[in-house]
Motif scaffolding. Structure first.
Motif, PDB file in Angstrom:
ATOM      1  N   TRP A  87       5.692  -6.105  25.452  1.00  0.00           N
ATOM      2  CA  TRP A  87       6.183  -4.752  25.724  1.00  0.00           C
ATOM      3  C   TRP A  87       6.614  -4.119  24.627  1.00  0.00           C
ATOM      4  N   GLU A  88       7.639  -4.850  23.749  1.00  0.00           N
ATOM      5  CA  GLU A  88       8.206  -4.039  22.811  1.00  0.00           C
ATOM      6  C   GLU A  88       7.100  -3.537  21.687  1.00  0.00           C
ATOM      7  N   ARG A  89       6.379  -4.402  21.385  1.00  0.00           N
ATOM      8  CA  ARG A  89       4.997  -4.314  20.402  1.00  0.00           C
ATOM      9  C   ARG A  89       4.431  -2.788  20.714  1.00  0.00           C
ATOM     10  N   ALA A  90       4.014  -2.762  22.202  1.00  0.00           N
ATOM     11  CA  ALA A  90       3.433  -1.761  22.718  1.00  0.00           C
ATOM     12  C   ALA A  90       4.268  -0.452  22.665  1.00  0.00           C
ATOM     13  N   ARG A  91       5.382  -0.245  22.996  1.00  0.00           N
ATOM     14  CA  ARG A  91       6.311   0.801  23.034  1.00  0.00           C
ATOM     15  C   ARG A  91       6.273   1.236  21.450  1.00  0.00           C
ATOM     16  N   ALA A 141      13.037  -4.282  19.223  1.00  0.00           N
ATOM     17  CA  ALA A 141      11.876  -3.943  18.689  1.00  0.00           C
ATOM     18  C   ALA A 141      11.872  -4.145  17.359  1.00  0.00           C
ATOM     19  N   ALA A 142      12.746  -4.345  16.271  1.00  0.00           N
ATOM     20  CA  ALA A 142      12.771  -4.723  14.994  1.00  0.00           C
ATOM     21  C   ALA A 142      12.554  -6.205  14.961  1.00  0.00           C
ATOM     22  N   ALA A 198       7.982  -9.229  13.192  1.00  0.00           N
ATOM     23  CA  ALA A 198       6.588 -10.051  13.342  1.00  0.00           C
ATOM     24  C   ALA A 198       5.443  -9.801  12.598  1.00  0.00           C
ATOM     25  N   ARG A 199       5.535  -8.387  12.020  1.00  0.00           N
ATOM     26  CA  ARG A 199       4.371  -8.091  11.311  1.00  0.00           C
ATOM     27  C   ARG A 199       4.554  -7.588   9.917  1.00  0.00           C
ATOM     28  N   GLY A 200       5.825  -8.082   9.561  1.00  0.00           N
ATOM     29  CA  GLY A 200       6.290  -7.756   8.351  1.00  0.00           C
ATOM     30  C   GLY A 200       7.092  -8.421   7.506  1.00  0.00           C
ATOM     31  N   VAL A 201       8.260  -7.905   6.842  1.00  0.00           N
ATOM     32  CA  VAL A 201       8.844  -8.847   5.866  1.00  0.00           C
ATOM     33  C   VAL A 201      10.386  -7.961   5.938  1.00  0.00           C
ATOM     34  N   GLY A 246       4.589   5.240  17.359  1.00  0.00           N
ATOM     35  CA  GLY A 246       4.056   5.549  15.827  1.00  0.00           C
ATOM     36  C   GLY A 246       3.069   4.743  15.411  1.00  0.00           C
ATOM     37  N   SER A 247       1.918   4.735  16.218  1.00  0.00           N
ATOM     38  CA  SER A 247       0.644   3.862  15.505  1.00  0.00           C
ATOM     39  C   SER A 247      -0.159   4.760  14.828  1.00  0.00           C
TER      40      SER A 247
END
Length: 375
Positions: free
Chosen positions: A8-12, A191-192, A198-201, A17-18
């Motif tokens: 849900w957080e990833r969807a939000r 969300a962070a 989860a997809r970053g650094v 800002g996708s």
């Protein structure tokens, strides 16, 4: 945290800002359908009455910027009042409207200008498949090299959730509070974790072994674009800006990314004004000003003057605007008149802009009612 909550957080986050074209278009259409429902937001700034309407996102971006720039001009700003929305413009000296391009084109063009709603600053790390060196002034390069040795600056790279908690509480939130006060806005910790880390650094810059600055970044699906999302210095303390460690953080991350085949470093978005402090700071890296990769690319900011007053002229002169030319290129517009020189100290060079135009306010504001004494 459950997998469902994380999803849900990833969807939000994606909805907010996708860069996915379909999702960005859907978000823009949704925003356009609800634009104006909150009415016109107006405030008094000394003798000036300023209004904002349209996209709700402008209440987080455009409106705080206008209030801050009025305060920077020495004008006491009052609280916000609301007037019902309608097709007519409110009774104000300066009006800003967030709207789609078609609406902006249909609004009066006299004494008005159309800007991107937001812009992004993007640092190319490769061109035509070849690495592109990060360009900074000789003064900045020398300072970075000297202070890195003297202060022992090193880059630390982590994907630890505990490190993110520390960064968010000790660096990011205090920095946002010290820089923006009540206008501070950010991404929540959940969300962070779920949508960015989860997809970053997460990067820290240490000074003699102690963490002093940090940035949370997200890689796109291709691994070719790294976007800076959250930043901060330890406890938001101003001495960390004076030391140069914040600029060092950008330089060290750019080197790290280039070494790993990242082609573009997105330095994040900003309001389309050269007086925006973070824009002038990032200009030292010679990024390119571009339309945002998300739904903001479809949005425009119409700025219209309703009355010709000395305070309006002061505000326009102090805040050169980034506008969209008919060619589609972004260019800088500097206002001036016989009493007010253009603010060329707010430089446009090094931003990859198409051009800079100087606009005489006497012609730009011709025909408007006047108030407030000599122009």
């Amino acid at each position: 945290m459950t997998p469902a909550t994380a999803a849900w957080e990833r969807a939000r986050f994606a909805w907010a800002g996708s860069g996915n074209r379909v999702l960005a278009t859907a978000r823009h259409l949704s925003d356009t359908a609800t634009a104006g429902r909150d009415g016109w937001q107006l405030f008094q700034a000394g003798p000036l009455r300023i209004g904002y309407g349209g996209y709700r996102a402008g209440q987080r971006h455009v409106l705080p910027f206008l209030r801050e720039r009025a305060r920077a001009a020495g004008l006491a700003t009052g609280g916000l009042t609301t007037e019902p929305a309608g097709r007519s413009l409110p009774d104000a000296d300066l009006v800003a409207l967030g709207c789609p391009p078609g609406r902006a084109a249909a609004l009066p063009s006299a004494a008005a200008i159309v800007a991107p709603f937001r812009v992004h600053l993007v640092l190319p790390l490769a061109e035509a498949g070849r690495p592109r060196p990060v360009v900074v002034s000789r003064k900045e390069r020398q300072r970075f090299a000297r202070e890195r040795v003297r202060r022992g600056w090193e880059l630390e790279v982590t994907r630890s959730g505990a490190d993110l908690d520390y960064f968010h509480q000790r660096m990011h939130l205090p920095t946002m509070a010290s820089r923006h006060g009540d206008d501070a806005r950010s991404v929540g910790l959940r969300a962070a974790h779920d949508a960015i880390l989860a997809r970053g650094v997460l990067f820290f810059v240490t000074e003699n072994g102690e963490r002093r600055a940090g940035m949370l970044c997200r890689l796109d699906g291709t691994g070719r674009v790294l976007t800076l999302r959250l930043a901060g210095v330890l406890d938001g303390a101003p001495e960390h800006y004076r030391s140069g460690i914040f600029m060092a953080t950008y330089l060290l991350i750019a080197r790290w990314a280039a070494d790993r085949g990242v082609e573009r470093l997105d330095l994040s978005g900003t309001e389309p004004f050269l007086s925006k402090g973070i824009l002038q700071f990032k200009r030292k890296l010679h990024p390119r000003v571009e339309l945002p990769p998300d739904h903001f690319a479809h949005k425009r900011l119409w700025l219209g003057v309703r009355r010709d007053t000395p305070a309006v002229r002061d505000l326009l002169t102090a805040n050169p605007v980034l506008t969209l030319a008919s060619s589609g290129r972004i260019e800088a517009v500097y206002f001036h008149d016989a009493r007010r020189a253009p603010r060329t100290d707010l430089r446009w060079e090094g931003l990859g802009l198409g051009a800079a135009r100087h606009v005489d306010l006497d012609g730009f504001l011709a025909g408007l009612p006047t108030a407030g004494g000599p122009r």
